[in-house]
Design a protein around this motif. Structure first.
Motif, short mmCIF file in Angstrom:
data_model
loop_
_atom_site.label_atom_id
_atom_site.label_comp_id
_atom_site.label_asym_id
_atom_site.label_seq_id
_atom_site.Cartn_x
_atom_site.Cartn_y
_atom_site.Cartn_z
N ALA B 114 6.75 -3.74 5.60
CA ALA B 114 7.24 -3.27 4.30
C ALA B 114 8.41 -4.12 3.84
O ALA B 114 8.54 -4.44 2.65
CB ALA B 114 7.67 -1.80 4.40
N VAL B 115 9.27 -4.52 4.77
CA VAL B 115 10.43 -5.33 4.40
C VAL B 115 9.97 -6.71 3.90
O VAL B 115 10.47 -7.21 2.91
CB VAL B 115 11.40 -5.47 5.59
N ILE B 116 8.98 -7.29 4.58
CA ILE B 116 8.49 -8.60 4.14
C ILE B 116 7.88 -8.48 2.74
O ILE B 116 8.18 -9.26 1.84
CB ILE B 116 7.46 -9.16 5.15
N LEU B 174 5.99 1.75 0.86
CA LEU B 174 7.33 1.36 1.28
C LEU B 174 7.74 0.05 0.61
O LEU B 174 8.89 -0.11 0.20
CB LEU B 174 7.38 1.22 2.81
N ALA B 175 6.79 -0.89 0.48
CA ALA B 175 7.11 -2.16 -0.16
C ALA B 175 7.49 -1.93 -1.62
O ALA B 175 8.43 -2.54 -2.13
CB ALA B 175 5.93 -3.12 -0.07
N VAL B 176 6.75 -1.04 -2.29
CA VAL B 176 7.00 -0.78 -3.69
C VAL B 176 8.38 -0.13 -3.90
O VAL B 176 9.03 -0.36 -4.93
CB VAL B 176 5.89 0.12 -4.28
N THR B 177 8.83 0.65 -2.91
CA THR B 177 10.12 1.31 -3.11
C THR B 177 11.31 0.45 -2.68
O THR B 177 12.44 0.77 -2.98
CB THR B 177 10.20 2.63 -2.31
N GLY B 178 11.05 -0.66 -1.97
CA GLY B 178 12.17 -1.41 -1.41
C GLY B 178 12.60 -2.62 -2.22
O GLY B 178 13.68 -3.15 -2.00
N TRP B 179 11.77 -3.05 -3.17
CA TRP B 179 12.05 -4.35 -3.82
C TRP B 179 13.34 -4.36 -4.63
O TRP B 179 14.02 -5.37 -4.73
CB TRP B 179 10.88 -4.76 -4.71
N ARG B 235 16.33 1.08 6.89
CA ARG B 235 16.04 2.00 5.81
C ARG B 235 14.57 2.39 5.81
O ARG B 235 14.21 3.55 5.60
CB ARG B 235 16.40 1.34 4.47
N MET B 236 13.70 1.41 6.05
CA MET B 236 12.26 1.66 6.05
C MET B 236 11.88 2.58 7.22
O MET B 236 11.01 3.43 7.08
CB MET B 236 11.49 0.34 6.15
N LEU B 237 12.52 2.37 8.37
CA LEU B 237 12.23 3.25 9.53
C LEU B 237 12.56 4.69 9.16
O LEU B 237 11.80 5.62 9.47
CB LEU B 237 13.05 2.82 10.74
N LEU B 238 13.71 4.88 8.49
CA LEU B 238 14.11 6.24 8.11
C LEU B 238 13.17 6.82 7.06
O LEU B 238 12.80 7.99 7.11
CB LEU B 238 15.55 6.24 7.58
#
Lengths: 305, 308
Positions: B114-116, B174-179, B235-238
């Motif tokens: 997700a981070v990548i 997760l990718a969509v929420t992290g950008w 953050r993604m783990l949480l």
């Protein structure tokens, strides 16, 4: 100042339009909503009727215009589960959410700023290192897990507090601490670092050399300048806080907007989902706006950026 | 000697230790040594990665193998526990220790993936907004505002509920929420780089925008991207744990930590260890990630070097 407020006010509806577009696109990307809403054995006639009554047979742009037009009137349609206007269902739950959010923010601000000042004033000391370590550790915990652990300890083992629900003040304690635990570490770390920046400024040395008591120097001279970035970050974090509230409300059976939206998502009550997403987003935007205005009031430099 | 000295001076004149030179790197190495958080974080994560990778060697139980006779066995330190199942068994008699080790694989893969994903989207949009300005900036930055007002968990919930929960959907959500975190920070960085004199000089010399982005902008945003990415893993783990708790995470029977936690929550009053243990695993991992991210920030960001 008025010009700045107007400039920021204009951004709110623009952002809201973007949000409604995202919600609208998501709902339509999800495939045929009629199939999701009706039981598997529904007849073709029933499907056609629902498709027509929800206006799904119209072109997408027209549906979006209709959607935004209805939103402007606060009309999100009728809740499929409660059989009442979705907006009314959402507004019923709003006070509970606000109560929890305010209690959480208050605890987070008071504890975060107080401990942040303490850590900054005693930079490098044992208490500073201890506070920083506990803070980073606190940030690493899933906040709802902390809530569950609180329930296990305070409600199940020691019988001090009720496990959940809403009504008595004692029922507010654990959910608001859980919510605060999510926000307080960030406030604390930011207060600490921005206090450290300010404490080395010449005007603080001047205040000290005038012979002012340390308490006055720190609270009246240093804190006032150090708080700007803290206030700004509280505003930015408000969105995540509302998200945190979604899970916290579920853990503690707190009858707020978060719990409602989770239930609505699972029961595919789309009007309620839309209404709660838009209301939550609006709350976040208004909170950000309020924070920006407070910040511009405190620090004139902000207005000219 | 004179020639050598001259050459040295001339050489020094020509190269005032640009970023990435040997001297700069040596400075970075020294800062790393003075940075205990970085090492503590790296050590914690190394141990967890060894556990995840070496899972089949560390336990002979399958993470999905059910032993209904041995269901809900408490951990070994409990009176009713046994060393056969160190951390006990869950409602289906699955070994908790084994699920924890194999679960680390899924949790870390989902978080890193997700981070990548969000990093690529966020960096590209941040670079465009910061470099191009104008309409692109307005549209992208308003989208960032919108994204940040639409709390990540709610957006993720909507997507997961509408599209169903699978490993791929979870990654996408997760990718969509992290950008937006990347975009917001990189927008500022890129805009300040764009205003630098050496960039104006390069433009005057006829460099194309792509050249400038590749040669001048990208090298300067690597440090912030590394730092944000590290902290985003936590953050993604949480977030993954939160989504799993609501029933929208990694689908059963795959043993991700969030899924284990939410599973355990159903038996909170009879078998609290099923909730406690995965929660501790998540907390320790995110703690390691946060220490590493903080350490990296102190090592790579010149503004905080003095306070490291």
């Amino acid at each position: 100042m008025i010009e700045y407020i107007l400039k920021r006010l204009v951004q709110v509806p623009i952002t809201l339009i973007v949000i409604t577009a995202i919600v609208f696109i998501l709902l339509h990307l999800a495939g045929n909503l009629v199939n999701l809403l009706l039981p598997l054995d529904a007849t073709a006639a029933q499907r056609a009727e629902l498709t027509h009554s929800l206006h799904f047979d119209e072109p997408l742009p027209l549906q979006y215009v209709r959607f935004v037009g209805a939103l402007a009137h606060g009309d999100f349609g009728t809740s499929l589960y409660y059989q009442r206007p979705a907006m009314a269902v959402v507004l019923d739950r709003l006070p509970a959410s606000l109560e929890l959010a305010l209690a959480g923010i208050l605890i987070a601000i008071v504890s975060g700023i107080a401990l942040g000042i303490l850590a900054a004033v005693r930079e490098g000391s044992v208490s500073d290192n201890l506070i920083s370590a506990v803070t980073v550790f606190g940030q690493s915990m899933p906040s709802f897990w902390l809530g569950i652990m609180l329930i296990l300890l305070l409600a199940v083992t020691w019988h001090l507090l009720p496990t959940g629900g809403m009504g008595q003040p004692s029922q507010l304690i654990m959910p608001s601490i859980t919510l605060a635990a999510f926000l307080a570490p960030q406030i604390l770390l930011l207060t600490r670092s921005s206090m450290l920046d300010v404490l080395h400024d010449p005007y603080i040395t001047v205040a000290r050399s005038k012979g002012l008591p340390t308490r006055i120097v720190i609270l009246r001279h240093a804190l006032r300048n150090a708080l700007n970035p803290v206030i700004a970050s509280v505003g930015l974090q408000f969105g995540s806080l509302m998200g945190g509230a979604v899970i916290t409300e579920t853990v503690f059976a707190w009858p707020g907007l978060g719990q409602l939206s989770v239930a609505a998502i699972f029961s595919r009550d789309l009007p309620v989902v839309e209404a709660s997403v838009v209301v939550l987003a609006l709350a976040v935007l208004l909170a950000n706006l309020a924070v920006d205005i407070i910040n511009a009031q405190i620090d004139p430099r902000v207005r000219y950026r | 000697m004179a020639a050598l000295t001259d050459a040295g001076i001339v050489g020094a004149d020509r190269s005032p230790t640009p970023i990435g030179s040997v001297r700069h790197r040596r400075g970075a190495a020294a800062r790393l040594r003075r940075n205990p958080r970085l090492y503590a974080g790296a050590l914690i994560l190394a141990i967890i990665c060894v556990g995840a990778i070496g899972a089949p060697l560390l336990t002979h139980y399958s993470p999905t193998g059910q032993e209904l006779v041995n269901r809900l066995r408490p951990p070994a330190w409990n009176d009713r526990g046994s060393w056969a199942h160190v951390l006990g068994t869950d409602t289906f008699g699955r070994d908790v220790f084994s699920r924890l080790l194999f679960g680390a694989r899924y949790s870390l893969l989902v978080a890193c993936g997700a981070v990548i994903g969000s990093g690529i989207i966020g960096v590209v949009l941040g670079a465009i907004a910061g470099y191009a300005g104008g309409w692109a900036e307005t549209i992208i930055m308003r989208a960032v505002d919108a994204q940040q007002a639409l709390s990540a968990i709610l957006l993720a919930l909507m997507v997961a509920a509408l599209f169903g929960n699978s490993l791929l959907n979870l990654l996408l959500v997760l990718a969509v929420t992290g950008w937006s975190t990347y975009t917001r920070i990189l927008f500022g960085v890129v805009r300040s780089i764009r205003g630098q004199e050496y960039v104006s000089a390069a433009i005057c010399l006829g460099a194309r925008p792509t050249d400038i982005v590749v040669h001048h902008v990208l090298p300067n945003i690597i440090s912030p991207v590394i730092v944000i990415s590290t902290l985003q893993v936590g953050r993604m783990l949480l977030l993954e744990a939160g989504l799993s708790f609501l029933g929208l995470g990694v689908p059963e029977p795959l043993p991700a930590w969030g899924t284990m936690l939410s599973d355990g929550y159903r038996n909170i009053f009879t078998a609290s260890y099923l909730t406690t243990i995965p929660g501790i695993a998540i907390t320790i991992t995110v703690f390691g990630v946060n220490l590493l991210g903080d350490g990296l920030r102190r090592a790579l960001d010149p503004h905080v070097r003095g306070t490291a």
